[in-house]
Design a protein around this motif. Structure first.
Motif, PDB file in Angstrom:
ATOM      1  N   SER A  16       0.856  -1.186   0.000  1.00  0.00           N
ATOM      2  CA  SER A  16       0.000   0.000   0.000  1.00  0.00           C
ATOM      3  C   SER A  16       0.890   1.233   0.000  1.00  0.00           C
ATOM      4  CB  SER A  16      -0.910   0.039   1.235  1.00  0.00           C
ATOM      5  OG  SER A  16      -1.842  -1.008   1.243  1.00  0.00           O
ATOM      6  N   SER A  17       0.327   2.351  -0.434  1.00  0.00           N
ATOM      7  CA  SER A  17       1.005   3.630  -0.256  1.00  0.00           C
ATOM      8  C   SER A  17       0.753   4.102   1.172  1.00  0.00           C
ATOM      9  CB  SER A  17       0.462   4.653  -1.252  1.00  0.00           C
ATOM     10  OG  SER A  17       0.931   5.948  -0.940  1.00  0.00           O
ATOM     11  N   ALA A  18       1.751   4.651   1.823  1.00  0.00           N
ATOM     12  CA  ALA A  18       1.607   5.012   3.238  1.00  0.00           C
ATOM     13  C   ALA A  18       0.676   6.194   3.456  1.00  0.00           C
ATOM     14  CB  ALA A  18       2.978   5.313   3.837  1.00  0.00           C
ATOM     15  N   TRP A  19       0.835   7.271   2.662  1.00  0.00           N
ATOM     16  CA  TRP A  19       0.146   8.514   2.993  1.00  0.00           C
ATOM     17  C   TRP A  19      -0.743   9.063   1.883  1.00  0.00           C
ATOM     18  CZ3 TRP A  19       0.806   8.339   7.848  1.00  0.00           C
ATOM     19  CH2 TRP A  19       2.041   8.001   8.417  1.00  0.00           C
ATOM     20  N   ASN A  20      -0.511   8.685   0.635  1.00  0.00           N
ATOM     21  CA  ASN A  20      -1.213   9.307  -0.487  1.00  0.00           C
ATOM     22  C   ASN A  20      -1.767   8.276  -1.458  1.00  0.00           C
ATOM     23  OD1 ASN A  20      -0.574  12.176   0.123  1.00  0.00           O
ATOM     24  ND2 ASN A  20       1.536  11.484  -0.204  1.00  0.00           N
ATOM     25  N   ASP A  21      -2.763   8.696  -2.247  1.00  0.00           N
ATOM     26  CA  ASP A  21      -3.300   7.873  -3.325  1.00  0.00           C
ATOM     27  C   ASP A  21      -2.619   8.236  -4.643  1.00  0.00           C
ATOM     28  OD1 ASP A  21      -5.127   6.440  -1.746  1.00  0.00           O
ATOM     29  OD2 ASP A  21      -6.577   8.085  -1.851  1.00  0.00           O
ATOM     30  N   TYR A  22      -2.945   7.478  -5.681  1.00  0.00           N
ATOM     31  CA  TYR A  22      -2.421   7.717  -7.032  1.00  0.00           C
ATOM     32  C   TYR A  22      -0.894   7.675  -7.071  1.00  0.00           C
ATOM     33  CZ  TYR A  22      -7.180   9.496  -7.171  1.00  0.00           C
ATOM     34  OH  TYR A  22      -8.541   9.628  -7.033  1.00  0.00           O
ATOM     35  N   VAL A  23      -0.343   6.763  -6.305  1.00  0.00           N
ATOM     36  CA  VAL A  23       1.113   6.593  -6.259  1.00  0.00           C
ATOM     37  C   VAL A  23       1.522   5.486  -7.223  1.00  0.00           C
ATOM     38  CG1 VAL A  23       3.058   5.877  -4.810  1.00  0.00           C
ATOM     39  CG2 VAL A  23       1.313   7.425  -3.896  1.00  0.00           C
ATOM     40  N   THR A  24       2.592   5.707  -7.958  1.00  0.00           N
ATOM     41  CA  THR A  24       3.137   4.689  -8.855  1.00  0.00           C
ATOM     42  C   THR A  24       4.335   4.022  -8.190  1.00  0.00           C
ATOM     43  OG1 THR A  24       2.448   5.885 -10.843  1.00  0.00           O
ATOM     44  CG2 THR A  24       4.174   4.225 -11.102  1.00  0.00           C
ATOM     45  N   LEU A  25       4.253   2.714  -8.023  1.00  0.00           N
ATOM     46  CA  LEU A  25       5.374   1.942  -7.493  1.00  0.00           C
ATOM     47  C   LEU A  25       6.102   1.297  -8.665  1.00  0.00           C
ATOM     48  CD1 LEU A  25       6.891   0.767  -5.026  1.00  0.00           C
ATOM     49  CD2 LEU A  25       5.347  -1.195  -5.152  1.00  0.00           C
ATOM     50  N   SER A  26       7.383   1.593  -8.782  1.00  0.00           N
ATOM     51  CA  SER A  26       8.203   1.032  -9.858  1.00  0.00           C
ATOM     52  C   SER A  26       9.236   0.089  -9.271  1.00  0.00           C
ATOM     53  CB  SER A  26       8.914   2.150 -10.630  1.00  0.00           C
ATOM     54  OG  SER A  26       7.976   3.028 -11.224  1.00  0.00           O
ATOM     55  N   MET A  27       9.529  -0.963 -10.008  1.00  0.00           N
ATOM     56  CA  MET A  27      10.523  -1.936  -9.587  1.00  0.00           C
ATOM     57  C   MET A  27      11.406  -2.291 -10.766  1.00  0.00           C
ATOM     58  SD  MET A  27       8.113  -4.553  -7.485  1.00  0.00           S
ATOM     59  CE  MET A  27       7.235  -4.823  -9.018  1.00  0.00           C
ATOM     60  N   VAL A  28      12.674  -2.467 -10.493  1.00  0.00           N
ATOM     61  CA  VAL A  28      13.600  -2.949 -11.511  1.00  0.00           C
ATOM     62  C   VAL A  28      14.481  -4.009 -10.863  1.00  0.00           C
ATOM     63  CG1 VAL A  28      15.310  -1.145 -11.046  1.00  0.00           C
ATOM     64  CG2 VAL A  28      15.295  -2.298 -13.265  1.00  0.00           C
ATOM     65  N   SER A  29      14.735  -5.093 -11.584  1.00  0.00           N
ATOM     66  CA  SER A  29      15.510  -6.203 -11.029  1.00  0.00           C
ATOM     67  C   SER A  29      16.769  -6.437 -11.849  1.00  0.00           C
ATOM     68  CB  SER A  29      14.666  -7.480 -11.000  1.00  0.00           C
ATOM     69  OG  SER A  29      14.267  -7.845 -12.311  1.00  0.00           O
ATOM     70  N   GLN A  30      17.716  -7.114 -11.220  1.00  0.00           N
ATOM     71  CA  GLN A  30      18.967  -7.462 -11.880  1.00  0.00           C
ATOM     72  C   GLN A  30      19.211  -8.960 -11.753  1.00  0.00           C
ATOM     73  OE1 GLN A  30      21.983  -5.027 -10.014  1.00  0.00           O
ATOM     74  NE2 GLN A  30      21.840  -3.494 -11.626  1.00  0.00           N
ATOM     75  N   ARG A  31      19.776  -9.515 -12.790  1.00  0.00           N
ATOM     76  CA  ARG A  31      20.228 -10.905 -12.769  1.00  0.00           C
ATOM     77  C   ARG A  31      21.668 -10.908 -13.257  1.00  0.00           C
ATOM     78  NH1 ARG A  31      17.010 -15.254 -16.194  1.00  0.00           N
ATOM     79  NH2 ARG A  31      15.667 -15.337 -14.344  1.00  0.00           N
ATOM     80  N   ALA A  32      22.553 -11.505 -12.449  1.00  0.00           N
ATOM     81  CA  ALA A  32      23.984 -11.528 -12.773  1.00  0.00           C
ATOM     82  C   ALA A  32      24.508 -10.114 -12.999  1.00  0.00           C
ATOM     83  CB  ALA A  32      24.247 -12.407 -13.991  1.00  0.00           C
TER      84      ALA A  32
END
Length: 339
Positions: free
Chosen positions: A149-165
């Motif tokens: 969840s977003s802690a304090w606000n709405d309309y938040v975009t959560l982005s994730m990027v991963s690495q392999r090797a």
């Protein structure tokens, strides 16, 4: 510079109050986390399940319930408002903190409460800065799902990027809200790091997000004296002749880096599964899917078929009446091997 949500192969460059749509180089896409174009891989399929704050007391979704206890991080065993120490679950944690929501009743209308799925503890990123979970090579970990969840606000975009090797692997972005939890199923396997960042409308000011029920599996190094070499197998896997094998209720679908094992190998190592568990999901049919066209190994329904492990009974030839069985079920018991 900001992402173009309609086309990952382009991005917006703002200059003197004007926006210019620019392309990324060939074979690359825009990463809002890295603020640059990065090498393109197939974007993941992300399953999103949302529940309102009032619904958090209901039974968890099938995705989370299939996470074995040994792989489910509920953040219940850390001190109040504390930075997660490196080594927690064998991982390195950067800007990852935990708190017990019971101590902060004044936050009952915030995302710290709506994100709760297990117990009263949650994890969050301090001051809205990036959170990273990583592990030193050659070890890897796989992240299946989590609640956020977003802690304090709405309309938040959560982005994730991963690495392999140590190179770019996959990324994903999605909306999260304050009073509504979101269950994200990623199924990103054998990665070295994942970085989370939250913002509103690509603002440079980061947002705080809250996580619970993080389902992941980190690899461990083991030595096979029979093979005379060192190899790595994850929890509930068996090392045999250079490959890692496991049983799982996934309907014949092995993840990236794995394929169906043969009945010949299963007949040799089946007894080694005594005391181990399903990899991630309990089966709903105990005729084992292998690389053969039909299933000839299974577990008797009166024993441990479709029941929570650890295994006390293992697949056997014609077990449970499985002989030339060709029907597939959604969570049929499956025998997977590393490639």
């Amino acid at each position: 510079m900001f992402e173009n949500v309609d086309n990952h192969h382009t991005f917006w460059h703002c200059l003197h109050g004007n926006g210019y749509l620019k392309p990324c180089p060939a074979s690359s896409i825009w990463s809002q986390v890295d603020c640059q174009c990065v090498r393109n891989t197939m974007l993941p399929t992300v399953t999103v399940t949302t529940t309102t704050t009032e619904e958090t007391v209901l039974p968890t979704t099938e995705t989370i319930s299939n996470c074995l206890d040994s792989n489910l991080i509920t953040f219940e065993n850390a001190s109040n408002y504390s930075k997660i120490s490196n080594g927690y679950y064998g991982l390195t944690w950067t800007n990852a903190y935990v708190l017990d929501t019971q101590i902060y009743p004044q936050w009952s209308e915030s995302g710290f409460y709506s994100a709760i799925k297990s117990g009263t503890w949650v994890a969050f990123n301090m001051n809205g800065e990036r959170m990273t979970i990583s592990i030193d090579t050659p070890s890897t970990f796989s992240i299946k799902s989590f609640v956020v969840s977003s802690a304090w606000n709405d309309y938040v975009t959560l982005s994730m990027v991963s690495q392999r090797a140590s190179t770019y692997y996959k990324e994903a972005s999605f909306k999260i809200e304050k009073n509504r939890s979101t269950t994200i199923e990623l199924n990103w396997f054998d990665i070295n790091a994942i970085t989370f960042y939250a913002s509103i409308n690509n603002s440079l000011h980061g947002e705080v997000f809250v996580i619970d029920d993080l389902c992941l599996d980190s690899t461990t190094l083991s030595t096979s004296t029979s093979a005379g070499i060192e190899d790595k197998c994850s929890l509930n896997e068996i090392f045999y002749q250079g490959h890692c094998y496991y049983l799982n209720g996934v309907g014949g679908e092995c993840p990236y880096g794995y394929s169906l094992g043969s009945e010949t190998v299963l007949s040799v190592i089946a007894d080694s599964f005594i005391g181990l568990n399903y990899k991630t999901a309990i089966s709903n049919n105990c005729c084992v899917v292998t690389s053969e066209k039909s299933s000839n190994y299974g577990i008797n329904s009166t024993d441990q078929c479709n029941k929570q492990g650890p295994f006390t009974v293992v697949p056997s030839y014609n077990g449970g009446g499985c002989r030339n069985y060709t029907t597939r079920h959604s969570r049929q018991l499956t025998f997977c091997m590393s490639n």
